[in-house]
Motif scaffolding. Structure first.
Motif, PDB file in Angstrom:
ATOM      1  N   ASN A 149       0.825  -1.200   0.000  1.00 30.21           N
ATOM      2  CA  ASN A 149       0.000   0.000   0.000  1.00 30.21           C
ATOM      3  C   ASN A 149       0.863   1.255   0.000  1.00 30.21           C
ATOM      4  OD1 ASN A 149      -2.618   1.309   0.168  1.00 30.21           O
ATOM      5  ND2 ASN A 149      -2.018   1.883   2.246  1.00 30.21           N
ATOM      6  N   LEU A 150       1.946   1.231   0.793  1.00 26.46           N
ATOM      7  CA  LEU A 150       2.854   2.374   0.827  1.00 26.46           C
ATOM      8  C   LEU A 150       3.501   2.592  -0.537  1.00 26.46           C
ATOM      9  CD1 LEU A 150       4.603   1.867   4.291  1.00 26.46           C
ATOM     10  CD2 LEU A 150       3.001   3.688   3.665  1.00 26.46           C
ATOM     11  N   ALA A 151       3.826   1.505  -1.224  1.00 28.48           N
ATOM     12  CA  ALA A 151       4.474   1.609  -2.524  1.00 28.48           C
ATOM     13  C   ALA A 151       3.540   2.195  -3.576  1.00 28.48           C
ATOM     14  CB  ALA A 151       4.959   0.240  -2.974  1.00 28.48           C
ATOM     15  N   MET A 152       2.227   2.118  -3.370  1.00 25.15           N
ATOM     16  CA  MET A 152       1.266   2.599  -4.362  1.00 25.15           C
ATOM     17  C   MET A 152       0.570   3.882  -3.918  1.00 25.15           C
ATOM     18  SD  MET A 152      -0.479  -0.694  -6.165  1.00 25.15           S
ATOM     19  CE  MET A 152      -1.671  -1.000  -4.860  1.00 25.15           C
ATOM     20  N   THR A 153       0.990   4.454  -2.782  1.00 22.21           N
ATOM     21  CA  THR A 153       0.317   5.620  -2.234  1.00 22.21           C
ATOM     22  C   THR A 153       1.236   6.834  -2.235  1.00 22.21           C
ATOM     23  OG1 THR A 153      -1.009   4.205  -0.791  1.00 22.21           O
ATOM     24  CG2 THR A 153      -0.912   6.531  -0.225  1.00 22.21           C
ATOM     25  N   ASP A 154       0.690   7.972  -2.587  1.00 22.89           N
ATOM     26  CA  ASP A 154       1.433   9.224  -2.540  1.00 22.89           C
ATOM     27  C   ASP A 154       1.546   9.680  -1.088  1.00 22.89           C
ATOM     28  OD1 ASP A 154       2.588  11.734  -3.513  1.00 22.89           O
ATOM     29  OD2 ASP A 154       0.678  12.613  -2.902  1.00 22.89           O
ATOM     30  N   GLU A 155       2.762   9.819  -0.626  1.00 23.36           N
ATOM     31  CA  GLU A 155       3.007  10.118   0.792  1.00 23.36           C
ATOM     32  C   GLU A 155       2.423  11.465   1.204  1.00 23.36           C
ATOM     33  OE1 GLU A 155       6.789  10.408   3.934  1.00 23.36           O
ATOM     34  OE2 GLU A 155       7.117  10.033   1.800  1.00 23.36           O
ATOM     35  N   LEU A 156       2.411  12.436   0.310  1.00 26.30           N
ATOM     36  CA  LEU A 156       1.970  13.781   0.660  1.00 26.30           C
ATOM     37  C   LEU A 156       0.460  13.886   0.789  1.00 26.30           C
ATOM     38  CD1 LEU A 156       2.978  16.699   1.158  1.00 26.30           C
ATOM     39  CD2 LEU A 156       2.612  17.120  -1.285  1.00 26.30           C
ATOM     40  N   THR A 157      -0.278  13.312  -0.174  1.00 31.87           N
ATOM     41  CA  THR A 157      -1.729  13.496  -0.215  1.00 31.87           C
ATOM     42  C   THR A 157      -2.519  12.297   0.295  1.00 31.87           C
ATOM     43  OG1 THR A 157      -1.893  12.633  -2.470  1.00 31.87           O
ATOM     44  CG2 THR A 157      -1.450  14.994  -2.215  1.00 31.87           C
ATOM     45  N   GLY A 158      -1.901  11.124   0.321  1.00 35.47           N
ATOM     46  CA  GLY A 158      -2.622   9.923   0.713  1.00 35.47           C
ATOM     47  C   GLY A 158      -3.402   9.291  -0.425  1.00 35.47           C
ATOM     48  N   LEU A 159      -3.408   9.923  -1.599  1.00 35.62           N
ATOM     49  CA  LEU A 159      -4.047   9.335  -2.770  1.00 35.62           C
ATOM     50  C   LEU A 159      -3.108   8.303  -3.389  1.00 35.62           C
ATOM     51  CD1 LEU A 159      -5.405  12.589  -4.486  1.00 35.62           C
ATOM     52  CD2 LEU A 159      -6.660  11.050  -2.957  1.00 35.62           C
ATOM     53  N   TYR A 160      -3.603   7.579  -4.403  1.00 39.13           N
ATOM     54  CA  TYR A 160      -2.717   6.699  -5.151  1.00 39.13           C
ATOM     55  C   TYR A 160      -1.623   7.534  -5.817  1.00 39.13           C
ATOM     56  CZ  TYR A 160      -5.838   2.659  -4.801  1.00 39.13           C
ATOM     57  OH  TYR A 160      -6.599   1.608  -4.335  1.00 39.13           O
ATOM     58  N   ASN A 161      -0.432   6.962  -5.949  1.00 38.87           N
ATOM     59  CA  ASN A 161       0.600   7.569  -6.774  1.00 38.87           C
ATOM     60  C   ASN A 161       0.454   7.026  -8.200  1.00 38.87           C
ATOM     61  OD1 ASN A 161       1.688   4.975  -6.686  1.00 38.87           O
ATOM     62  ND2 ASN A 161       3.264   5.511  -5.192  1.00 38.87           N
ATOM     63  N   ARG A 162       1.394   7.384  -9.083  1.00 37.72           N
ATOM     64  CA  ARG A 162       1.300   6.955 -10.476  1.00 37.72           C
ATOM     65  C   ARG A 162       1.260   5.424 -10.584  1.00 37.72           C
ATOM     66  NH1 ARG A 162       2.428   9.001 -15.583  1.00 37.72           N
ATOM     67  NH2 ARG A 162       2.920  11.016 -14.654  1.00 37.72           N
ATOM     68  N   ARG A 163       2.143   4.769  -9.838  1.00 37.79           N
ATOM     69  CA  ARG A 163       2.203   3.314  -9.889  1.00 37.79           C
ATOM     70  C   ARG A 163       0.892   2.704  -9.404  1.00 37.79           C
ATOM     71  NH1 ARG A 163       6.504  -0.395  -6.410  1.00 37.79           N
ATOM     72  NH2 ARG A 163       5.670  -2.425  -6.999  1.00 37.79           N
ATOM     73  N   GLY A 164       0.380   3.231  -8.300  1.00 42.95           N
ATOM     74  CA  GLY A 164      -0.866   2.700  -7.757  1.00 42.95           C
ATOM     75  C   GLY A 164      -2.033   2.933  -8.688  1.00 42.95           C
ATOM     76  N   PHE A 165      -2.077   4.121  -9.299  1.00 47.04           N
ATOM     77  CA  PHE A 165      -3.185   4.433 -10.201  1.00 47.04           C
ATOM     78  C   PHE A 165      -3.190   3.507 -11.408  1.00 47.04           C
ATOM     79  CE2 PHE A 165      -4.794   6.685 -13.961  1.00 47.04           C
ATOM     80  CZ  PHE A 165      -6.111   6.865 -13.554  1.00 47.04           C
ATOM     81  N   TYR A 166      -2.027   3.307 -12.028  1.00 38.35           N
ATOM     82  CA  TYR A 166      -1.969   2.444 -13.205  1.00 38.35           C
ATOM     83  C   TYR A 166      -2.371   1.009 -12.846  1.00 38.35           C
ATOM     84  CZ  TYR A 166      -0.027   5.645 -16.663  1.00 38.35           C
ATOM     85  OH  TYR A 166       0.132   6.653 -17.569  1.00 38.35           O
ATOM     86  N   SER A 167      -1.951   0.554 -11.675  1.00 33.63           N
ATOM     87  CA  SER A 167      -2.286  -0.809 -11.268  1.00 33.63           C
ATOM     88  C   SER A 167      -3.789  -0.970 -11.053  1.00 33.63           C
ATOM     89  CB  SER A 167      -1.532  -1.155  -9.975  1.00 33.63           C
ATOM     90  OG  SER A 167      -1.911  -2.430  -9.494  1.00 33.63           O
ATOM     91  N   VAL A 168      -4.376  -0.046 -10.316  1.00 30.56           N
ATOM     92  CA  VAL A 168      -5.809  -0.128 -10.019  1.00 30.56           C
ATOM     93  C   VAL A 168      -6.634   0.160 -11.267  1.00 30.56           C
ATOM     94  CG1 VAL A 168      -7.687   0.870  -8.663  1.00 30.56           C
ATOM     95  CG2 VAL A 168      -5.474   0.440  -7.591  1.00 30.56           C
ATOM     96  N   ALA A 169      -6.206   1.143 -12.054  1.00 29.65           N
ATOM     97  CA  ALA A 169      -6.979   1.538 -13.230  1.00 29.65           C
ATOM     98  C   ALA A 169      -7.060   0.415 -14.264  1.00 29.65           C
ATOM     99  CB  ALA A 169      -6.363   2.784 -13.857  1.00 29.65           C
TER     100      ALA A 169
END
Length: 311
Positions: A165-185
């Motif tokens: 979850n940490l690897a796919m989450t943007d630390e600043l905002t708590g939203l998905y980061n690029r990696r997390g978004f592409y994986s989920v999307a």
């Protein structure tokens, strides 16, 4: 991410060590010379058999779910969160309404509670017999050791999920980061194609972030990004996915009926963000069922965003 209100058998990533648990329960049943052994999960919907020992004498298969209000041995264990040993259920009228006794003919039960790493009840590990039993302390200790192995696996699984979850989450905002978004999307797009759903993409760029950083410092810029992330988090529906792709660029993947609804969602997002004195340029695109890639649609929404920004 696997949670206490989700059946582990519904976990799609294959991270739950079901094969290992199966071997554990099969060995336990053989050591006890018992016709049935189980790992049972508790959830709001009731009790589900996660692992069932492989003997032909075992009447329950993995995946069987029993309503929560049923009088079960495992229910008693979950309620009391302690060892339950019933040597002979036929001597206790309390178990007369237990279908495991009245319908299946079980007479003896030995079970221990299993917990999630948070301390919440996961369920039970248990062994059952059609005959009365007289298990000594060594047998109870064995089940306790096997229970500890199951709980250790759940802890490892929880830690793995936290790291993922940490690897796919943007630390600043708590939203998905690029990696997390592409994986989920990618998963979301595949589901939409199977379910004949329409998807829309919103691409957002925060206006004036460079000036905020130059005039007030990067801490103020970070605060603005957090506020934008929080605004998006409050705006997205359960069926939407929001992410911070980089710097001041954000994206939302939304389930929609038509282009008009996509426009309405974009307007709602802008209205919510504006309440925090933040301005964004936004581009939207209705993703059709063509074979175009996710990168194509992001690029198209990005292009439209810059058209609106320049306008």
């Amino acid at each position: 991410m696997l949670t206490p209100d989700q059946w582990v058998l519904d976990e799609s990533e294959g991270s739950v060590p079901l094969a290992k648990w199966q071997k554990t329960i099969d060995v336990m049943a053989r050591v006890f010379n018992a016709p049935a052994g189980f790992i049972v999960q508790y959830a709001p919907e009731g009790f589900q058999v996660v692992i069932s020992s492989g003997q032909a004498s075992n009447p329950y298969d993995a995946g069987v779910t029993v309503p929560q209000d049923t009088n079960l041995f495992c229910k008693k264990v979950v309620e009391q969160q302690e060892l339950l040993y019933v040597p002979d259920a036929s001597t206790d009228p309390y178990w007369n309404t237990n279908p495991e006794v009245s319908d299946d003919g079980f007479c003896s039960y030995l079970g221990l509670p299993v917990k999630w790493p948070t301390g919440e009840p996961f369920g039970t590990i248990c062994v059952m017999d059609f005959n009365a039993t007289n298990y000594q302390k060594d047998y109870v200790d064995l089940v306790s050791e096997l229970r500890d192995l199951i709980e250790a696996d759940l802890k490892i699984l929880s830690q793995y999920q936290m790291i993922s979850n940490l690897a796919m989450t943007d630390e600043l905002t708590g939203l998905y980061n690029r990696r997390g978004f592409y994986s989920v999307a990618q998963q979301y797009i595949a589901l939409a194609k199977r379910s004949k759903l329409s998807l829309g993409l919103l691409y957002m760029d925060m206006d004036g972030l460079k000036r905020v950083n130059d005039v007030y410092g990067h801490l103020a810029g970070d605060q603005a990004l957090r506020r934008l992330g929080k605004a998006l988090e409050e705006t997205v529906r359960e069926s939407d996915v929001a992410a911070r792709l980089s710097g001041d660029e954000f994206v939302m993947l939304v389930a929609i009926r038509n282009l008009e609804q996509l426009t309405q969602i974009a307007e709602r997002v802008v209205d919510r963000i504006t309440k925090d004195d933040i301005r964004v340029s936004i581009g939207s695109v209705l993703m059709d069922d063509s074979a175009q890639t996710l990168e194509y649609w992001i690029g198209e929404a990005d292009r439209r965003m810059y058209e609106n920004k320049n306008a």
